[in-house]
Design a protein around this motif. Structure first.
Motif, PDB file in Angstrom:
ATOM      1  N   GLY A   1       7.562   7.792  -5.220  1.00 25.10           N
ATOM      2  CA  GLY A   1       8.968   8.214  -5.209  1.00 25.10           C
ATOM      3  C   GLY A   1       9.968   7.083  -5.095  1.00 25.10           C
ATOM      4  O   GLY A   1      11.165   7.315  -4.905  1.00 25.10           O
ATOM      5  N   LEU A   2       9.493   5.829  -5.207  1.00 26.29           N
ATOM      6  CA  LEU A   2      10.431   4.700  -5.176  1.00 26.29           C
ATOM      7  C   LEU A   2      11.381   4.792  -6.375  1.00 26.29           C
ATOM      8  O   LEU A   2      11.032   5.371  -7.403  1.00 26.29           O
ATOM      9  CB  LEU A   2       9.650   3.371  -5.219  1.00 26.29           C
ATOM     10  CG  LEU A   2       9.401   2.694  -3.856  1.00 26.29           C
ATOM     11  CD1 LEU A   2       8.725   3.620  -2.876  1.00 26.29           C
ATOM     12  CD2 LEU A   2       8.575   1.427  -4.014  1.00 26.29           C
TER      13      LEU A   2
ATOM     14  N   GLY B   1       0.789  -1.237   0.000  1.00 30.18           N
ATOM     15  CA  GLY B   1       0.000   0.000   0.000  1.00 30.18           C
ATOM     16  C   GLY B   1       0.816   1.279   0.000  1.00 30.18           C
ATOM     17  O   GLY B   1       2.001   1.295   0.353  1.00 30.18           O
ATOM     18  N   SER B   2       0.151   2.356  -0.409  1.00 35.00           N
ATOM     19  CA  SER B   2       0.822   3.656  -0.538  1.00 35.00           C
ATOM     20  C   SER B   2       1.365   4.163   0.796  1.00 35.00           C
ATOM     21  O   SER B   2       2.476   4.689   0.862  1.00 35.00           O
ATOM     22  CB  SER B   2      -0.146   4.697  -1.102  1.00 35.00           C
ATOM     23  OG  SER B   2      -0.538   4.314  -2.393  1.00 35.00           O
TER      24      SER B   2
ATOM     25  N   LEU C   1      15.407   2.048  -3.072  1.00 34.94           N
ATOM     26  CA  LEU C   1      14.231   1.333  -2.586  1.00 34.94           C
ATOM     27  C   LEU C   1      13.345   1.013  -3.780  1.00 34.94           C
ATOM     28  O   LEU C   1      12.884   1.916  -4.485  1.00 34.94           O
ATOM     29  CB  LEU C   1      13.474   2.200  -1.575  1.00 34.94           C
ATOM     30  CG  LEU C   1      12.232   1.560  -0.954  1.00 34.94           C
ATOM     31  CD1 LEU C   1      12.587   0.315  -0.133  1.00 34.94           C
ATOM     32  CD2 LEU C   1      11.485   2.559  -0.067  1.00 34.94           C
ATOM     33  N   ILE C   2      13.166  -0.280  -4.009  1.00 35.81           N
ATOM     34  CA  ILE C   2      12.366  -0.662  -5.170  1.00 35.81           C
ATOM     35  C   ILE C   2      11.170  -1.508  -4.731  1.00 35.81           C
ATOM     36  O   ILE C   2      11.174  -2.099  -3.656  1.00 35.81           O
ATOM     37  CB  ILE C   2      13.211  -1.389  -6.242  1.00 35.81           C
ATOM     38  CG1 ILE C   2      13.803  -2.670  -5.692  1.00 35.81           C
ATOM     39  CG2 ILE C   2      14.323  -0.494  -6.754  1.00 35.81           C
ATOM     40  CD1 ILE C   2      14.529  -3.470  -6.748  1.00 35.81           C
ATOM     41  N   GLY C   3      10.148  -1.526  -5.573  1.00 37.93           N
ATOM     42  CA  GLY C   3       8.914  -2.219  -5.211  1.00 37.93           C
ATOM     43  C   GLY C   3       8.709  -3.483  -6.032  1.00 37.93           C
ATOM     44  O   GLY C   3       8.996  -3.509  -7.233  1.00 37.93           O
ATOM     45  N   VAL C   4       8.230  -4.523  -5.381  1.00 37.22           N
ATOM     46  CA  VAL C   4       7.887  -5.750  -6.093  1.00 37.22           C
ATOM     47  C   VAL C   4       6.480  -5.580  -6.666  1.00 37.22           C
ATOM     48  O   VAL C   4       5.549  -5.231  -5.937  1.00 37.22           O
ATOM     49  CB  VAL C   4       7.926  -6.977  -5.153  1.00 37.22           C
ATOM     50  CG1 VAL C   4       7.506  -8.253  -5.887  1.00 37.22           C
ATOM     51  CG2 VAL C   4       9.310  -7.137  -4.545  1.00 37.22           C
ATOM     52  N   THR C   5       6.343  -5.791  -7.968  1.00 34.23           N
ATOM     53  CA  THR C   5       5.020  -5.662  -8.604  1.00 34.23           C
ATOM     54  C   THR C   5       4.259  -6.977  -8.399  1.00 34.23           C
ATOM     55  O   THR C   5       3.592  -7.155  -7.389  1.00 34.23           O
ATOM     56  CB  THR C   5       5.163  -5.328 -10.095  1.00 34.23           C
ATOM     57  OG1 THR C   5       6.009  -6.294 -10.723  1.00 34.23           O
ATOM     58  CG2 THR C   5       5.721  -3.929 -10.295  1.00 34.23           C
TER      59      THR C   5
ATOM     60  N   LYS D   1       3.450   2.207 -11.721  1.00 36.44           N
ATOM     61  CA  LYS D   1       3.143   3.639 -11.737  1.00 36.44           C
ATOM     62  C   LYS D   1       2.848   4.142 -10.323  1.00 36.44           C
ATOM     63  O   LYS D   1       3.221   5.255  -9.962  1.00 36.44           O
ATOM     64  CB  LYS D   1       1.955   3.907 -12.655  1.00 36.44           C
ATOM     65  CG  LYS D   1       2.311   3.826 -14.133  1.00 36.44           C
ATOM     66  CD  LYS D   1       1.254   4.572 -14.916  1.00 36.44           C
ATOM     67  CE  LYS D   1       0.899   3.930 -16.203  1.00 36.44           C
ATOM     68  NZ  LYS D   1      -0.364   4.202 -16.766  1.00 36.44           N
ATOM     69  N   LEU D   2       2.184   3.307  -9.549  1.00 38.07           N
ATOM     70  CA  LEU D   2       1.891   3.686  -8.163  1.00 38.07           C
ATOM     71  C   LEU D   2       3.201   3.870  -7.384  1.00 38.07           C
ATOM     72  O   LEU D   2       3.398   4.873  -6.688  1.00 38.07           O
ATOM     73  CB  LEU D   2       1.022   2.606  -7.499  1.00 38.07           C
ATOM     74  CG  LEU D   2       0.615   2.858  -6.052  1.00 38.07           C
ATOM     75  CD1 LEU D   2      -0.268   4.109  -5.949  1.00 38.07           C
ATOM     76  CD2 LEU D   2      -0.141   1.653  -5.488  1.00 38.07           C
TER      77      LEU D   2
END
Ligand code: C5P
Length: 255
Positions: free
Chosen positions: A162-163, A99-100, A124-128, A156-157
């Protein structure tokens, strides 16, 4: 270094999916002379050894991608993110589906802790969507978007928060690159070299015998062409009869 100037060896992140600090150290010592500098410490190794594995990579001159995929309430994820900063890691990740609010708090914690301890903030990266998942697994979870749309939506989220980038398969990299621009980092696991030499091809056999859980796979060159910046490779190297040959083949494929 600007990411477009990365050498093939700098683009490779070797997943240290082993069970001890000693084994991890052996891999780092074997691969650093080949120019490999990035090593991934994931859930298995970290649960077994704690920070010792991270320290071992650092001791041997490597940089660590801490792949613990945080997914918790914002306060807990932020606490974990700050702790990872204190370990001095180069890159770390969390699940975008946390979540955001979680992403925002974790990102703020990374920046504050890096500032406070006078370190360069880790990326800092996000797992899709995990590369082990296929279309039907999304439906199974009650998600209605197609896999590609879901990955793009999450990318996109993450970018809007800012990740620095995301983890996604090479299959979605082109669309993400197009939608999120050149600066956004794309890290792709599920890399399966098919280079013609026996050792690197161990995986075609693995795939056929369903020992391989990855679903959305690509060769190193395909991933790079699709827009990936970094490639995560584990078992194709770790389980090869001749790992050096496989690494050489991957680096050649990336040239
Ligand atoms: O052995 P293999 O090359 O499939 O290893 C891929 C590594 O990348 C594993 O350590 C796995 O945990 C990790 N990973 C992944 N998919 C993601 C994020 C990380 O496969 N979305």
């Amino acid at each position: 270094m600007k990411k477009e100037n990365l050498t093939p060896a700098q683009r490779l992140i070797v997943a240290l999916d082993v069970n001890s600090v000693e084994e991890a150290a052996r891999w780092v010592k074997t691969l650093t002379p080949m120019g490999v500098t990035h090593f991934k410490v994931g859930l298995g190794l970290f649960t077994q050894t704690g920070p010792a594995a991270v320290e071992e990579v650092h001791k041997n001159g490597g940089q660590v991608f801490l792949d613990l995929k945080f997914h918790d309430i914002p306060a807990t994820a932020a606490r974990a993110a700050a702790a990872a900063v204190r370990l001095g890691v180069w890159m770390m990740n969390l699940h975008i589906q946390g979540g955001s609010a979680m992403m925002r708090r974790a990102l703020a914690a990374v920046r504050e802790e890096a500032d406070r301890t006078r370190r360069k903030p880790p990326m800092l990266i996000g797992v899709t969507v995990l590369t082990s998942m296929a279309e039907k697994d999304l439906a199974d979870l009650g998600l209605r978007k197609t896999l590609k749309d879901q990955v793009l939506y999450l990318a996109k989220l993450a970018q809007s928060i800012g990740l620095n980038g995301i983890v996604a398969s090479a299959k979605e990299a082109t669309t993400i690159r197009w939608a999120c621009g050149e600066e956004f980092l794309i890290v792709t696991p599920g890399i399966r070299p098919t280079t013609g030499d026996k050792a690197a091809n161990f995986l075609s056999g693995a795939k056929a015998s369903s020992a391989d859980d990855q679903q959305r796979t690509a060769t190193p060159r395909e991933a790079l062409k699709a827009g990936a910046d970094y490639l995560v490779v584990g078992r194709p190297i770790l389980e090869a009869s001749d790992p050096i040959l496989v690494v050489q083949a991957i680096l050649k494929d990336l040239e």
